[in-house]
Motif scaffolding. Structure first.
Motif, PDB file in Angstrom:
ATOM      1  N   LYS A  73       0.836  -1.201   0.000  1.00 14.58           N
ATOM      2  CA  LYS A  73       0.000   0.000   0.000  1.00 14.58           C
ATOM      3  C   LYS A  73       0.875   1.257   0.000  1.00 14.58           C
ATOM      4  O   LYS A  73       0.587   2.224  -0.698  1.00 14.58           O
ATOM      5  CB  LYS A  73      -0.925  -0.019   1.215  1.00 14.58           C
ATOM      6  CG  LYS A  73      -1.900   1.135   1.262  1.00 14.58           C
ATOM      7  CD  LYS A  73      -2.824   0.991   2.465  1.00 14.58           C
ATOM      8  CE  LYS A  73      -3.783   2.140   2.579  1.00 14.58           C
ATOM      9  NZ  LYS A  73      -4.665   2.002   3.745  1.00 14.58           N
ATOM     10  N   GLN A  74       1.965   1.243   0.770  1.00  8.65           N
ATOM     11  CA  GLN A  74       2.871   2.390   0.831  1.00  8.65           C
ATOM     12  C   GLN A  74       3.550   2.618  -0.521  1.00  8.65           C
ATOM     13  O   GLN A  74       3.678   3.762  -0.969  1.00  8.65           O
ATOM     14  CB  GLN A  74       3.917   2.182   1.937  1.00  8.65           C
ATOM     15  CG  GLN A  74       4.834   3.377   2.122  1.00  8.65           C
ATOM     16  CD  GLN A  74       4.087   4.648   2.520  1.00  8.65           C
ATOM     17  OE1 GLN A  74       3.095   4.605   3.241  1.00  8.65           O
ATOM     18  NE2 GLN A  74       4.553   5.777   2.046  1.00  8.65           N
ATOM     19  N   LYS A 112       1.055   4.127  -2.864  1.00 10.97           N
ATOM     20  CA  LYS A 112       0.852   5.542  -2.569  1.00 10.97           C
ATOM     21  C   LYS A 112       1.972   6.382  -3.185  1.00 10.97           C
ATOM     22  O   LYS A 112       1.717   7.439  -3.764  1.00 10.97           O
ATOM     23  CB  LYS A 112       0.772   5.780  -1.069  1.00 10.97           C
ATOM     24  CG  LYS A 112       0.459   7.213  -0.717  1.00 10.97           C
ATOM     25  CD  LYS A 112       0.151   7.390   0.752  1.00 10.97           C
ATOM     26  CE  LYS A 112      -0.330   8.814   0.972  1.00 10.97           C
ATOM     27  NZ  LYS A 112      -1.092   8.971   2.187  1.00 10.97           N
ATOM     28  N   ILE A 170      -7.912   3.739  -5.336  1.00  5.13           N
ATOM     29  CA  ILE A 170      -7.295   5.049  -5.133  1.00  5.13           C
ATOM     30  C   ILE A 170      -8.354   6.079  -5.480  1.00  5.13           C
ATOM     31  O   ILE A 170      -8.784   6.192  -6.628  1.00  5.13           O
ATOM     32  CB  ILE A 170      -6.061   5.253  -6.033  1.00  5.13           C
ATOM     33  CG1 ILE A 170      -5.010   4.186  -5.748  1.00  5.13           C
ATOM     34  CG2 ILE A 170      -5.491   6.653  -5.829  1.00  5.13           C
ATOM     35  CD1 ILE A 170      -3.814   4.244  -6.679  1.00  5.13           C
ATOM     36  N   ASP A 226      -7.367  11.593  -2.444  1.00  7.94           N
ATOM     37  CA  ASP A 226      -6.032  10.990  -2.335  1.00  7.94           C
ATOM     38  C   ASP A 226      -6.008   9.843  -1.323  1.00  7.94           C
ATOM     39  O   ASP A 226      -4.961   9.493  -0.800  1.00  7.94           O
ATOM     40  CB  ASP A 226      -4.956  12.021  -1.983  1.00  7.94           C
ATOM     41  CG  ASP A 226      -4.731  13.021  -3.096  1.00  7.94           C
ATOM     42  OD1 ASP A 226      -5.046  12.710  -4.256  1.00  7.94           O
ATOM     43  OD2 ASP A 226      -4.234  14.118  -2.806  1.00  7.94           O
ATOM     44  N   ILE A 263      -6.252   5.918  -0.256  1.00  9.18           N
ATOM     45  CA  ILE A 263      -6.030   4.574  -0.794  1.00  9.18           C
ATOM     46  C   ILE A 263      -6.532   3.580   0.227  1.00  9.18           C
ATOM     47  O   ILE A 263      -6.173   3.657   1.409  1.00  9.18           O
ATOM     48  CB  ILE A 263      -4.535   4.334  -1.094  1.00  9.18           C
ATOM     49  CG1 ILE A 263      -4.055   5.337  -2.142  1.00  9.18           C
ATOM     50  CG2 ILE A 263      -4.304   2.900  -1.559  1.00  9.18           C
ATOM     51  CD1 ILE A 263      -2.569   5.273  -2.435  1.00  9.18           C
TER      52      ILE A 263
END
Length: 78
Positions: A21-22, A25, A66, A71, A73
């Motif tokens: 996920k990071q 992003k 997303i 912004d 997620i």
């Protein structure tokens, strides 16, 4: 990995190499910072990060959504 870019101007399913996920992003923010028109975001994201556009099918389960308006997620719950 399948992600959905969801926003006012588009709702697009993309597929590409699995990432956290990071990492997702970071990829999203990089593409967003490089685009001058939010309508171009899906194409730019795909070309930068080797993702491909899928045909929209409401039966496909996505790994992440997303929300380009906020912004955010998140992983959808099914």
């Amino acid at each position: 990995m399948i992600i959905e870019l969801d926003g006012y101007f588009h709702q697009v399913l993309l597929t590409g190499k699995k990432c956290s996920k990071q990492q997702l992003k970071q990829k999203y923010l990089e593409a967003k910072n490089l685009t001058t028109d939010i309508k171009d975001l899906p194409a730019l994201f795909c070309s930068l990060h080797k993702f491909e556009v899928l045909s929209n099918d409401e039966h496909i389960k996505v790994d992440y959504v997303i929300d380009t308006d906020t912004d955010r997620i998140y992983s959808p719950s099914y």
